[in-house]
Structure formats: C-alpha cells, structure tokens
Design an enzyme around this catalytic site. Structure first.
Site, PDB file in Angstrom:
ATOM      1  N   ASP A  31       0.796  -1.232   0.000  1.00  0.00           N
ATOM      2  CA  ASP A  31       0.000   0.000   0.000  1.00  0.00           C
ATOM      3  C   ASP A  31       0.832   1.288   0.000  1.00  0.00           C
ATOM      4  O   ASP A  31       1.796   1.411   0.763  1.00  0.00           O
ATOM      5  CB  ASP A  31      -0.879   0.070   1.252  1.00  0.00           C
ATOM      6  CG  ASP A  31      -1.724  -1.160   1.461  1.00  0.00           C
ATOM      7  OD1 ASP A  31      -1.546  -2.144   0.735  1.00  0.00           O
ATOM      8  OD2 ASP A  31      -2.556  -1.134   2.383  1.00  0.00           O
ATOM      9  N   TRP A  91       1.447  -0.513   9.745  1.00  0.00           N
ATOM     10  CA  TRP A  91       0.548  -0.668   8.611  1.00  0.00           C
ATOM     11  C   TRP A  91       0.073   0.678   8.073  1.00  0.00           C
ATOM     12  O   TRP A  91       0.588   1.740   8.436  1.00  0.00           O
ATOM     13  CB  TRP A  91      -0.620  -1.580   8.998  1.00  0.00           C
ATOM     14  CG  TRP A  91      -0.194  -3.011   9.130  1.00  0.00           C
ATOM     15  CD1 TRP A  91       1.040  -3.534   8.847  1.00  0.00           C
ATOM     16  CD2 TRP A  91      -0.992  -4.103   9.584  1.00  0.00           C
ATOM     17  NE1 TRP A  91       1.060  -4.887   9.088  1.00  0.00           N
ATOM     18  CE2 TRP A  91      -0.177  -5.269   9.540  1.00  0.00           C
ATOM     19  CE3 TRP A  91      -2.302  -4.222  10.011  1.00  0.00           C
ATOM     20  CZ2 TRP A  91      -0.639  -6.532   9.910  1.00  0.00           C
ATOM     21  CZ3 TRP A  91      -2.777  -5.485  10.381  1.00  0.00           C
ATOM     22  CH2 TRP A  91      -1.959  -6.619  10.330  1.00  0.00           C
ATOM     23  N   GLU A 210     -11.175  -1.622   3.937  1.00  0.00           N
ATOM     24  CA  GLU A 210      -9.800  -1.205   4.158  1.00  0.00           C
ATOM     25  C   GLU A 210      -9.559   0.130   3.455  1.00  0.00           C
ATOM     26  O   GLU A 210     -10.287   0.503   2.531  1.00  0.00           O
ATOM     27  CB  GLU A 210      -8.817  -2.227   3.590  1.00  0.00           C
ATOM     28  CG  GLU A 210      -8.895  -3.615   4.165  1.00  0.00           C
ATOM     29  CD  GLU A 210      -7.783  -4.493   3.642  1.00  0.00           C
ATOM     30  OE1 GLU A 210      -6.983  -4.946   4.466  1.00  0.00           O
ATOM     31  OE2 GLU A 210      -7.695  -4.717   2.412  1.00  0.00           O
ATOM     32  N   ASP A 243     -11.672  -5.960   1.325  1.00  0.00           N
ATOM     33  CA  ASP A 243     -10.774  -7.062   1.652  1.00  0.00           C
ATOM     34  C   ASP A 243     -11.237  -8.366   1.000  1.00  0.00           C
ATOM     35  O   ASP A 243     -10.427  -9.245   0.716  1.00  0.00           O
ATOM     36  CB  ASP A 243     -10.718  -7.218   3.177  1.00  0.00           C
ATOM     37  CG  ASP A 243      -9.585  -8.107   3.639  1.00  0.00           C
ATOM     38  OD1 ASP A 243      -8.574  -8.203   2.917  1.00  0.00           O
ATOM     39  OD2 ASP A 243      -9.704  -8.713   4.719  1.00  0.00           O
TER      40      ASP A 243
END
Length: 575
Positions: A31, A91, A210, A243
């Site tokens: 990402d 993350w 997400e 997701d």
C-alpha cells in the site's frame, strides 16, 4: 499458484522491472501511505518488507521523495516495527497537514497480540524538507478497537478534515458481520478522540472496508480540493478497498457535517457495489491534495500476479501505479475522470503518428514504432454508424470477464490494440472496445484488457478485465495507454474507465516487443488514428539505490537544490 513453475530466465525477469513506475530497488512493497507535498517535495511512504520479496510480519514504512513524480530519491525507512503497539507491522496510514504547515501521521499498528490500533507520529525536525526522521508519540496507541469491533477489523485512518467547530475528524474502516462500515472520530489534538454515534456510511454484504478515503470534488471547477473544503458545488467521494475481492470502489454523495454521515447519490452504485477506480490490478489506493498544483492525486498499488517463487527469484515484488489526477466528470455527471499526472509527458520522445488507418474486419495492422516496451499511446477509433444502428436488430450481450476475451467475435467488437506482442503473435495483451446490446436492450460500449494471451508462462494471471465505459452522443472512442515493460495502464474516454494490467511476457520483451492495431469484429471495418511516443527511463529507475543512514543529507539537499499463432484473425495487413 498450484501451477507448474515456468523456467524464467534472468533476461525475462529483468524485463519485468519498470522504467517510470515507482518501486524500491528490491524486496516487497504494497500500500501507498501518507502521500503529501511538503516544502517543495512530494513524499511517498509505502508498506515495505526490508527482509525479502514476500509479505511478512515486520512490514515497515519505506520512504521516497521527488520534485516531479519521476525522479525519486529513496530515503531510509521512516518507521520500523520497534514498539509493542506496532511490532507485528507498521501498517497503512495517512498524513494531515495542519494550517500552520505542520504534519502529523496517523497509522495502524499491529500489536504484540495482533490487535489493530491507531498510532500518532510526527517529524523529528519539521524544518527538514525531506522529513527523514520520525517520532512516535510516547503515549501510543491513541485508539483501540471500540466495543463490538473485532480486534483485527480496525484499520487505515484517513487524512483528517477540519469541522466548523474547529475539531479534526477522521474515519477508519471496519465491519459488522458482513456489513462494511466507516467509524468516525473527532479530535482536537490528535491524541485524544471521541467516537461519534453511528457511522459515516455502511453497505451490507461488502465485508471489511480497508484503506477508506473521503474527499470533496468540485462539480463545476477544474481544480482539486483540500480535504477540509466545504461549500456549495461540491460532492463528496467515499472510496473503499474491499478485503473480500481486493478491488477499490467509489461513490458520490452528500456529506452532512452536523451528523457526520454521508448519503450516496445513487444507492445502486453505492461504495463497494458500484463504480471502481480501476477494473484491473489496482488496490489499496490513497489520494492527497497537492497545493503545489491545486490538484488531487491518486496513488494505487499494483500487486504481482505471478508465483511467489518468481518474485523471490527476481528479488522484488509490486510497483505503484503512475500517480493520477482525479476530477468530477462534468459531462456525464456520475463518474470520476482519472488521468496520469502531467509530469509523465516529460518522458515522451520520438513521436510517430498513424492517421486514419483502416482496419478491416478480422485483421491485424502492425505499427512500426521500434521497441514497444516503453510507450505512451493515444488512439482514436471511428465506427460505421450504420453498423451500430444494425445492432438494434440483434440481441448481442457481452461482458469482459465472462467472455473469451479478444477471441470472442461480434458484429462490432473487439477492436483496439495489441500491446506487448511478439512477431509471431504468440504473446500479446489486447486492450479493446466492444460495442454490444446490454441485457436491457440498450447499446453500450465495453472497455476490456485480455491477459489470457499475455504470456506463454502458466504460473501467471490470465484473467480478462474491464467494464462498460460511458460514451456520449457524438464522441469518438478514445484510449490512452502507458506501457512500461510488464505494466500496462489504460484510460478510456479521457479516463472514465481505467484498467491496469500486470503481465509477464517471455517472448515480447525488449526489441521483440511490438505494437499492433486489430479488429476482430465480424461486421465492420474500423478507422484508427494513433499517436505513439517512446518513453525515456526516469532517472530514479535507471539509478535506483537505497540511501544508507550515514548518507549526508545536507550534501543531498545541495545536490538537488543547489547551484503467427493467432487463429481468430483472418489477415495481417502491412501499412
């Protein structure tokens, strides 16, 4: 993939590395995180595994800077997994620029017990335009999963926007059973938060949300808008990464600041069930407002679709898509326009033009452009209107993913370009239009990319991707395609529908990569006008290197700032 491993040669694997897409020198990336413009530099942080070419439990934040989105300078890792609250992963997160110019970063950490929590970080030295060093707030985490939310279902805080009360507001993705939701929090100092009642939005059956994004777009202007902008003539976009299917969806709607809720304009194309940013290999995207050029810029992750063994062998995995500007489509009134940032055009060279090339039904026309491994292509297609009208008398239904791709012949499709094709047309990636009658009897135009013949290797993706593309009365069919070795990004009708292709040719590489027009329709010839530029290699791609922590950043600043097997075609036509 449980398929026989292809014997990849070093030459084949070397060809896969891109020339003007962002990627680190080695190892795994996913990402994009916290993109922003700060003191003259574009910053990109990204999910990175410093230990190998596969995803791992010690994901950190890689960091790079650029003046132009083309020449990237790789900096030391911005944040490591060095605290109990992010020891299993630093993350995804987002940057917020405060009115005084300060920057804060909110990110999700995976704790020593794999609980997803939200954390605060900020630059150690705000005077440093490169933002090399980052400090984690001593009292992290600032947010834990609230009651009723799974401890692994609470991630990816957005950029904050300012409310009329002077508070900052963020949203975070989650789920209730199979209902995707976005929780809303208010804060004054980014250290203490209040969970608001209800949710910003929810959609049943969409699963975990997400990388939620939330931003305004102008319905009548040509500039991008800051995330906090609130006024008449604005719609708000909710974008979610699902997701469950690993696709990015967006929807337009109305934001009500008083209740912190968002309502879609059309529930039939709600977030997670309607429009997508990209109908190919594109996920976990994130936008940011660029005050330098008054535009909103979109980053997206292009994952690998080969075998993990191949990635380990080549030593890296994944790239970022070319950054795109995004605007509201004032002509259709119901979709976004995505387009490569203008800086990409600086790489153009050796222009060739092919004007009004006639492509007979069932034929292929080679375009002599030299190597077709690095190209910027613009093409315009004209179709016989009488043939289009004749479709009204037939029941022709077609969709990209449910078809045989470019081999599925109809009266008016497929036709387009063969990308990364070898001389014998054993390997090729068709990017094409297909005009058909929809289930309701109305004519519509599909835009597709067929990976099924992109490689002779068996352990790679062979899917067929695409969707309908809005075409207004009087418009010609147009497409722009960026070809960068193993990445093909295609933008139809000015960017209304986009498809990113991740392909792995074994024969159509280097000088053996060719470009063709094709028309596999049965009922009409097609006229095409094509403009092709060779693309030069960006400096960072040619000289990618990771800077060590001992690199002299004062010196860096001075340097940068100072003084034949294609059975479904009847003929190959030469021009």
């Amino acid at each position: 993939m449980k398929l026989p491993s292809f014997p990849w040669s070093p030459k084949m694997l070397s060809f896969e590395r891109t020339s003007f897409h962002f990627q680190p020198k080695k190892n795994w990336m996913n990402d994009p995180n916290g993109p922003l413009f700060y003191k003259g530099w574009y910053h990109l942080f990204y999910q990175y595994n410093p230990d190998g070419a596969v995803w791992g439990n010690k994901i950190v934040w890689g960091h790079a800077v650029s003046k132009d989105f083309l020449k990237w300078h790789h900096l030391p890792v911005a944040m490591y997994t060095d605290k109990w609250y992010d020891v299993n992963g630093v993350w995804t997160g987002s940057a917020t620029t405060l009115p005084n110019g300060d920057v804060i970063m909110l990110y999700t950490g995976s704790t020593n017990e794999s609980v997803q929590v939200q954390n605060l970080a900020y630059p150690a030295d705000p005077s440093d335009p490169l933002l090399v060093d980052w400090v984690k707030y001593p009292n992290n985490p600032v947010l834990f999963p609230p009651p009723g939310i799974g401890y692994k279902d609470f991630r990816d805080p957005t950029t904050a926007w300012l409310t009329s009360e002077g508070k900052w507001r963020i949203t975070i993705g989650s789920k209730h059973n199979k209902t995707g939701i976005s929780l809303v929090y208010d804060t004054v100092d980014f250290k203490n938060y209040k969970l608001l009642k209800g949710v910003l939005h929810e959609v049943k059956g969409t699963g975990m949300w997400e990388c939620v994004d939330f931003f305004p777009v102008s319905v009548d202007g040509t500039d991008g808008l800051d995330t906090s902008y609130m006024a008449k003539g604005v719609k708000h976009v909710v974008k979610v990464s699902l997701d469950d299917d690993r696709c990015d969806y967006y929807s337009f709607g109305t934001y009500e600041p008083r209740t912190a809720t968002w309502t879609p304009d059309n529930p039939n194309v709600d977030a997670g069930i309607g429009l997508r940013y990209d109908y190919g290999i594109f996920y976990a995207s994130k936008t940011f407002y660029d005050p330098n050029k008054k535009r909103r810029v979109l980053w997206g992750w292009i994952k690998e679709t080969d075998s993990e063994n191949s990635d380990v062998k080549k030593g890296w995995a994944s790239v970022q898509a070319v950054p795109r500007t995004i605007l509201f489509d004032k002509k259709t009134g119901n979709n976004l326009i995505q387009w490569p940032v203008e800086e990409v055009e600086e790489l153009r060279s050796n222009k060739k033009v092919f004007d009004k090339v006639e492509i007979k039904a069932g034929s292929v026309v080679p375009l002599e452009v030299g190597s077709a491994a690095q190209l910027d292509i613009k093409a315009e297609f004209e179709v016989d209107q009488k043939v289009i009208e004749s479709l009204n008398k037939q029941q022709v239904v077609y969709n990209c993913s449910g078809s045989r791709g470019a081999a599925d012949r109809g009266v008016l499709g497929p036709f387009g370009l063969l990308i990364l094709a070898d001389n014998d047309l054993i390997e090729h990636t068709p990017v094409y239009f297909y005009i058909s009658k929809g289930p309701g009897g109305n004519l519509h135009t599909l835009f597709c990319a067929d990976h099924s013949r992109s490689s002779v290797a068996g352990d790679v993706d062979k899917g067929i991707y695409g969707s309908t593309v809005p075409v207004l009365h009087g418009e010609k069919l147009t497409v722009r395609i960026l070809v960068d070795h193993s990445i093909v990004e295609s933008f139809a009708q000015g960017g209304r529908t986009c498809i990113t292709s991740r392909v792995y040719p074994t024969k159509a590489i280097g000088e053996n990569a060719k470009l063709y027009l094709f028309n596999n329709a049965t009922g009409s010839k097609i006229s095409a006008s094509v403009e092709v530029h060779q693309m030069t290699t960006s400096t960072s791609a040619a000289n990618t290197r990771l800077l060590s922590s001992h690199y002299s950043f004062s010196g860096f600043l001075h340097d940068r700032l100072g003084t034949k097997s294609l059975p479904f075609f009847c003929a190959i036509v030469k021009i």
